[in-house]
Design an enzyme around this catalytic site. Structure first.
Site, PDB file in Angstrom:
ATOM      1  N   GLU A 105       0.830  -1.212   0.000  1.00  0.00           N
ATOM      2  CA  GLU A 105       0.000   0.000   0.000  1.00  0.00           C
ATOM      3  C   GLU A 105       0.858   1.252   0.000  1.00  0.00           C
ATOM      4  O   GLU A 105       2.013   1.214   0.419  1.00  0.00           O
ATOM      5  CB  GLU A 105      -0.863   0.029   1.278  1.00  0.00           C
ATOM      6  CG  GLU A 105      -1.797  -1.130   1.420  1.00  0.00           C
ATOM      7  CD  GLU A 105      -2.567  -1.079   2.739  1.00  0.00           C
ATOM      8  OE1 GLU A 105      -2.687   0.001   3.348  1.00  0.00           O
ATOM      9  OE2 GLU A 105      -3.038  -2.142   3.168  1.00  0.00           O
ATOM     10  N   LYS A 154       2.236   4.620   1.530  1.00  0.00           N
ATOM     11  CA  LYS A 154       2.444   5.050   2.908  1.00  0.00           C
ATOM     12  C   LYS A 154       2.375   6.566   2.922  1.00  0.00           C
ATOM     13  O   LYS A 154       3.113   7.239   2.217  1.00  0.00           O
ATOM     14  CB  LYS A 154       3.793   4.570   3.436  1.00  0.00           C
ATOM     15  CG  LYS A 154       4.011   4.959   4.873  1.00  0.00           C
ATOM     16  CD  LYS A 154       5.274   4.354   5.433  1.00  0.00           C
ATOM     17  CE  LYS A 154       5.344   4.532   6.937  1.00  0.00           C
ATOM     18  NZ  LYS A 154       5.056   5.887   7.380  1.00  0.00           N
ATOM     19  N   ARG A 203      -2.466   9.043  11.899  1.00  0.00           N
ATOM     20  CA  ARG A 203      -3.222   7.793  11.957  1.00  0.00           C
ATOM     21  C   ARG A 203      -4.465   7.993  12.807  1.00  0.00           C
ATOM     22  O   ARG A 203      -4.423   8.652  13.840  1.00  0.00           O
ATOM     23  CB  ARG A 203      -2.353   6.711  12.583  1.00  0.00           C
ATOM     24  CG  ARG A 203      -3.018   5.363  12.574  1.00  0.00           C
ATOM     25  CD  ARG A 203      -1.984   4.314  12.631  1.00  0.00           C
ATOM     26  NE  ARG A 203      -2.508   2.985  12.653  1.00  0.00           N
ATOM     27  CZ  ARG A 203      -1.740   1.908  12.785  1.00  0.00           C
ATOM     28  NH1 ARG A 203      -0.438   2.054  12.920  1.00  0.00           N
ATOM     29  NH2 ARG A 203      -2.263   0.717  12.776  1.00  0.00           N
ATOM     30  N   ARG A 213      -3.138   8.279  17.328  1.00  0.00           N
ATOM     31  CA  ARG A 213      -2.086   7.283  17.556  1.00  0.00           C
ATOM     32  C   ARG A 213      -1.808   7.096  19.046  1.00  0.00           C
ATOM     33  O   ARG A 213      -1.438   6.035  19.489  1.00  0.00           O
ATOM     34  CB  ARG A 213      -0.850   7.803  16.807  1.00  0.00           C
ATOM     35  CG  ARG A 213       0.431   7.072  16.977  1.00  0.00           C
ATOM     36  CD  ARG A 213       0.473   5.870  16.081  1.00  0.00           C
ATOM     37  NE  ARG A 213       1.792   5.286  16.060  1.00  0.00           N
ATOM     38  CZ  ARG A 213       2.312   4.582  17.059  1.00  0.00           C
ATOM     39  NH1 ARG A 213       1.605   4.364  18.139  1.00  0.00           N
ATOM     40  NH2 ARG A 213       3.526   4.095  16.974  1.00  0.00           N
ATOM     41  N   GLU A 262      -5.261   6.690   7.521  1.00  0.00           N
ATOM     42  CA  GLU A 262      -4.349   7.818   7.733  1.00  0.00           C
ATOM     43  C   GLU A 262      -5.053   9.070   7.223  1.00  0.00           C
ATOM     44  O   GLU A 262      -5.531   9.093   6.079  1.00  0.00           O
ATOM     45  CB  GLU A 262      -3.044   7.554   6.958  1.00  0.00           C
ATOM     46  CG  GLU A 262      -1.951   8.548   7.215  1.00  0.00           C
ATOM     47  CD  GLU A 262      -1.047   8.205   8.414  1.00  0.00           C
ATOM     48  OE1 GLU A 262      -1.341   7.242   9.167  1.00  0.00           O
ATOM     49  OE2 GLU A 262      -0.047   8.925   8.595  1.00  0.00           O
ATOM     50  N   PHE A 306      -7.377   1.944   5.574  1.00  0.00           N
ATOM     51  CA  PHE A 306      -6.628   0.697   5.343  1.00  0.00           C
ATOM     52  C   PHE A 306      -7.017  -0.486   6.205  1.00  0.00           C
ATOM     53  O   PHE A 306      -6.502  -1.579   6.029  1.00  0.00           O
ATOM     54  CB  PHE A 306      -5.104   0.921   5.388  1.00  0.00           C
ATOM     55  CG  PHE A 306      -4.577   1.538   6.659  1.00  0.00           C
ATOM     56  CD1 PHE A 306      -4.515   0.814   7.832  1.00  0.00           C
ATOM     57  CD2 PHE A 306      -4.106   2.845   6.649  1.00  0.00           C
ATOM     58  CE1 PHE A 306      -3.998   1.380   8.991  1.00  0.00           C
ATOM     59  CE2 PHE A 306      -3.591   3.423   7.809  1.00  0.00           C
ATOM     60  CZ  PHE A 306      -3.542   2.683   8.977  1.00  0.00           C
ATOM     61  N   ARG A 310       4.475  -4.792  17.074  1.00  0.00           N
ATOM     62  CA  ARG A 310       5.315  -4.484  15.927  1.00  0.00           C
ATOM     63  C   ARG A 310       5.927  -5.790  15.440  1.00  0.00           C
ATOM     64  O   ARG A 310       6.968  -6.212  15.900  1.00  0.00           O
ATOM     65  CB  ARG A 310       6.413  -3.500  16.354  1.00  0.00           C
ATOM     66  CG  ARG A 310       7.140  -2.848  15.199  1.00  0.00           C
ATOM     67  CD  ARG A 310       8.252  -1.965  15.694  1.00  0.00           C
ATOM     68  NE  ARG A 310       7.813  -0.810  16.455  1.00  0.00           N
ATOM     69  CZ  ARG A 310       7.305   0.299  15.926  1.00  0.00           C
ATOM     70  NH1 ARG A 310       7.185   0.410  14.622  1.00  0.00           N
ATOM     71  NH2 ARG A 310       6.943   1.309  16.683  1.00  0.00           N
ATOM     72  N   LYS A 326       7.481  -1.436   6.791  1.00  0.00           N
ATOM     73  CA  LYS A 326       7.434  -0.112   6.140  1.00  0.00           C
ATOM     74  C   LYS A 326       8.714   0.104   5.337  1.00  0.00           C
ATOM     75  O   LYS A 326       9.784  -0.374   5.708  1.00  0.00           O
ATOM     76  CB  LYS A 326       7.241   0.986   7.182  1.00  0.00           C
ATOM     77  CG  LYS A 326       8.214   0.962   8.333  1.00  0.00           C
ATOM     78  CD  LYS A 326       7.766   1.908   9.452  1.00  0.00           C
ATOM     79  CE  LYS A 326       8.666   1.777  10.661  1.00  0.00           C
ATOM     80  NZ  LYS A 326       8.166   2.450  11.839  1.00  0.00           N
TER      81      LYS A 326
HETATM   82  P1  ATP Z   1       5.219   3.537  14.019  1.00  0.00           P
HETATM   83  O1  ATP Z   1       3.785   3.866  13.820  1.00  0.00           O
HETATM   84  O2  ATP Z   1       5.662   2.327  13.287  1.00  0.00           O
HETATM   85  O3  ATP Z   1       5.673   3.594  15.430  1.00  0.00           O
HETATM   86  P2  ATP Z   1       5.781   6.130  13.069  1.00  0.00           P
HETATM   87  O4  ATP Z   1       4.538   6.641  13.676  1.00  0.00           O
HETATM   88  O5  ATP Z   1       7.058   6.858  13.300  1.00  0.00           O
HETATM   89  O6  ATP Z   1       6.073   4.637  13.393  1.00  0.00           O
HETATM   90  P3  ATP Z   1       6.282   5.331  10.524  1.00  0.00           P
HETATM   91  O7  ATP Z   1       7.465   4.618  11.022  1.00  0.00           O
HETATM   92  O8  ATP Z   1       6.567   6.350   9.493  1.00  0.00           O
HETATM   93  O9  ATP Z   1       5.488   6.067  11.588  1.00  0.00           O
HETATM   94  O10 ATP Z   1       5.215   4.254   9.961  1.00  0.00           O
HETATM   95  C1  ATP Z   1       4.032   3.755  10.514  1.00  0.00           C
HETATM   96  C2  ATP Z   1       2.880   4.733  10.368  1.00  0.00           C
HETATM   97  O11 ATP Z   1       2.591   4.982   9.023  1.00  0.00           O
HETATM   98  C3  ATP Z   1       1.542   4.228  10.889  1.00  0.00           C
HETATM   99  O12 ATP Z   1       1.436   4.352  12.266  1.00  0.00           O
HETATM  100  C4  ATP Z   1       0.546   5.099  10.142  1.00  0.00           C
HETATM  101  O13 ATP Z   1       0.306   6.288  10.850  1.00  0.00           O
HETATM  102  C5  ATP Z   1       1.273   5.477   8.879  1.00  0.00           C
HETATM  103  N1  ATP Z   1       0.705   4.923   7.643  1.00  0.00           N
HETATM  104  C6  ATP Z   1       0.693   5.579   6.457  1.00  0.00           C
HETATM  105  N2  ATP Z   1       0.161   4.833   5.499  1.00  0.00           N
HETATM  106  C7  ATP Z   1      -0.187   3.647   6.044  1.00  0.00           C
HETATM  107  C8  ATP Z   1      -0.777   2.455   5.542  1.00  0.00           C
HETATM  108  N3  ATP Z   1      -1.102   2.313   4.269  1.00  0.00           N
HETATM  109  N4  ATP Z   1      -0.970   1.436   6.409  1.00  0.00           N
HETATM  110  C9  ATP Z   1      -0.621   1.550   7.711  1.00  0.00           C
HETATM  111  N5  ATP Z   1      -0.064   2.655   8.233  1.00  0.00           N
HETATM  112  C10 ATP Z   1       0.157   3.702   7.426  1.00  0.00           C
END
Ligand code: ATP
Length: 567
Positions: free
Chosen positions: A250, A252, A257, A273, A303, A342, A417, A423
């Site tokens: 998908e 990103k 979130r 989040r 998102e 999603f 996780r 990702k």
């Molecule tokens: P994490 O949520 O893994 O702790 P983070 O908040 O720093 O890390 P990233 O590491 O950039 O964010 O990646 C995960 C986040 O990406 C998800 O929490 C969500 O907010 C976002 N996201 C964007 N697109 C998607 C998608 N298609 N599916 C799931 N999450 C997505």
């Protein structure tokens, strides 16, 4: 239970500089808590009167608390204000003033934990004209009914500055030890906490129904579920080993979130989040969810991104303008949003966590009416790395951050996780540069141009296994002069006298000022190297501040294990 018992516990916890000792003290205490008090005491130990997502706000400013202290002690408000100025802490002020309470003010009997809890809820519930006076009156009554030390903690709870260093995991660990005699039960409690992140419900269920009751805890609409998280890989080729079978790849998106809940009555709630209720920020989205998703009850995830008139994604900073309490209507027009949907986690009376992603994705196609604001994430299904890579570049061209690769056969693993979600971001393909979300645990005074503010921040990663914060870098680069100047004000709320119990540090790295681990910053670094100076055992080279991650809690920071996996 007499509140004074809790006051004595707080006193002990406040003196403790070790996480393990803290768990020992807490579990010993929990053993003697009557079943009807356990939920209340679990919240109060965290300095709260409800779970974080319940949206209970005390609604009292420092000035009103000062007045309540003055009323309770028969002192002049200006004098209390002066002491507050000297001590800089509302708790110490209350303690100091109430120690000198004249004999004529006789104590009004014993304050129980339950009475305190109920009255604090009444304070939170009071609104409208005359409510400030009402809040002050109730608080002053509480302060008269407790000891000077009790007053110290009550005032801190009211202003949200209890800073005992206890986290949700500390409470769960201590409960496990207290009620099952071992830490083994921790796993069951954590699992339940992932679908019911409410320590009050968890503790009461454990005490009243044991581990059997804990295992039965299920999704409940209106109560957020801890979000599933993604792993990262160094090379896209690793996907072949890490995720067997087909993948849903998908787009990103760099937005916020959100987990949306619709209950039987048709009411929609949005959670961030951090599992905070953000419904009031997005009335436009709530209306569209009502219109375009055909289901009586649901829990879905997506998102939120800011978009321009053509539907093109705008910067994360633009979206952040929607994080506001006032002028919401005006900003709905200024910053229109889109939801990239999603996942579906619950539908019409049934939890969908265990349904494979393939089926969940099919279901979303079915219940979503085609429209412009709520759309499914861009996606392909494949098991070919080259195809995933090509899709990655298509997503970058469209201005997105990268891709998420999800196992098509996987369940939704709340709060985990694991390798079912991976990702892959554009930073990963630049040379070595990577971003980390770190917790600020201390600061060093600045010199020269930076005198009067902090010159650098001490940052830590989360050690999930031990529930502690281990340091990994000193961060001084990347902040604008304006951001630097604001640091002391931004962090004043989190300042503590000594090292917080769950923070570990080497002597060489001890900061001038300690902070309760609360604020998360995103940091870009060039490399990870072995280091004897940091308690993670690793140091980030050339760390650069990127932004504050106000959407993350300390326990959602990059973990030590992740850093080890990235080096
Ligand atoms: P994490 O949520 O893994 O702790 P983070 O908040 O720093 O890390 P990233 O590491 O950039 O964010 O990646 C995960 C986040 O990406 C998800 O929490 C969500 O907010 C976002 N996201 C964007 N697109 C998607 C998608 N298609 N599916 C799931 N999450 C997505």
């Amino acid at each position: 239970m007499d509140f004074q018992k809790l006051v004595d516990l707080y006193g002990e916890l406040e003196k403790t500089a070790s996480g393990n000792k803290m768990r020992e003290i807490l579990s010993d205490f929990f053993k003697n808590v009557p079943a009807e008090d356990i939920a209340v005491i679990s919240y109060l130990t965290l300095g709260q009167i409800a779970s974080g997502f319940d949206d209970v706000v005390m609604g009292m400013a420092e000035k009103s608390v000062t007045k309540a202290i003055a009323m309770a002690s028969g002192t002049d408000a200006a004098k209390v204000q002066k002491i507050l100025h000297e001590t800089g802490d509302i708790g110490l002020t209350a303690e100091k003033v109430l120690q000198k309470k004249p004999q004529t003010l006789v104590p009004l009997g014993k304050l129980t934990v339950h009475e305190l809890f109920e009255k604090l809820h009444t304070i939170a519930g009071a609104s409208g004209t005359g409510s400030q006076e009402q809040k002050m009156g109730i608080l002053s009554g509480l302060l008269q009914k407790t000891s000077a030390t009790g007053a110290k903690y009550i005032c801190r709870i009211v202003l949200g500055t209890l800073r005992m260093g206890v986290g949700e995991m500390t409470v769960l660990d201590s409960l496990a030890i207290a009620y099952t005699g071992s830490k083994e039960a921790k796993e069951a409690l954590e699992k339940a906490y992932n679908i019911c992140p409410d320590v009050g419900i968890i503790s009461e269920t454990l005490v009243k129904q044991g581990l059997k009751g804990i295992e039965k805890i299920d999704v409940h609409v209106g109560r957020p579920i801890q979000m599933m998280l993604a792993q990262r890989v160094d090379e896209l080729h690793e996907l072949e080993d890490k995720i067997p079978g087909k993948w849903q790849v998908e787009g990103k998106y760099d937005g916020e979130r959100v987990q949306a809940h619709k209950d039987k009555k048709g009411e929609i709630m949005l959670f961030s989040r951090r599992l905070e209720n953000i419904t009031e920020q997005f009335p436009d989205l709530v209306a569209d969810l009502q219109k375009y998703i055909e289901a009586k009850e649901f829990v879905i995830e997506g998102e939120i991104i800011a978009v321009d008139a053509k539907g093109k994604q705008l910067a994360f900073q633009t979206l952040m303008q929607r994080r506001r309490k006032y002028d919401v209507e005006e900003y709905i027009k200024k910053v229109p949003v889109q939801l990239k949907l999603f996942d579906v986690l619950y539908l019409n009376g049934k939890a969908w966590l265990h349904v494979p992603l393939e089926k969940r994705a099919e279901q979303m196609e079915k219940f979503l009416t085609k429209n412009k604001t709520i759309v499914l994430t861009d996606r392909i299904v494949t098991d070919d790395v080259e195809e995933a890579n090509a899709f990655f570049h298509t997503m970058l061209k469209q201005g997105y951050e990268g891709i998420m690769i999800k196992s098509l056969a996987s369940e939704y693993q709340a709060g985990t996780r694991g390798w079912n979600w991976v990702k892959w971001k554009k930073e990963y393909v630049k040379e070595m540069a990577d971003t980390f979300d770190l917790v600020v645990v201390g600061a060093y005074y600045g010199r020269g141009r930076r005198s009067g503010t902090y010159g650098a921040l001490l940052c830590a990663a989360y050690n999930e296994k031990e529930d502690r914060f281990d340091t990994v870098c000193k961060l001084g680069t990347g902040l604008t002069d304006e951001q630097l100047a604001e640091l002391p004000t931004k962090f004043a709320k989190y300042k503590v006298e000594h090292k917080p119990a769950r923070v570990t540090v080497q002597k060489e790295m001890e900061p001038n000022v300690w902070f309760e681990p609360k604020v998360v910053v995103e940091v870009l670094a060039a490399e990870i190297t072995k280091s004897p100076f940091h308690t993670t055992g690793w140091a980030l080279r050339f760390p650069r501040f990127v932004k504050f991650r106000d959407d993350k809690k300390a326990e959602q920071a990059t973990t030590v294990k992740e850093i080890e996996g990235m080096k």
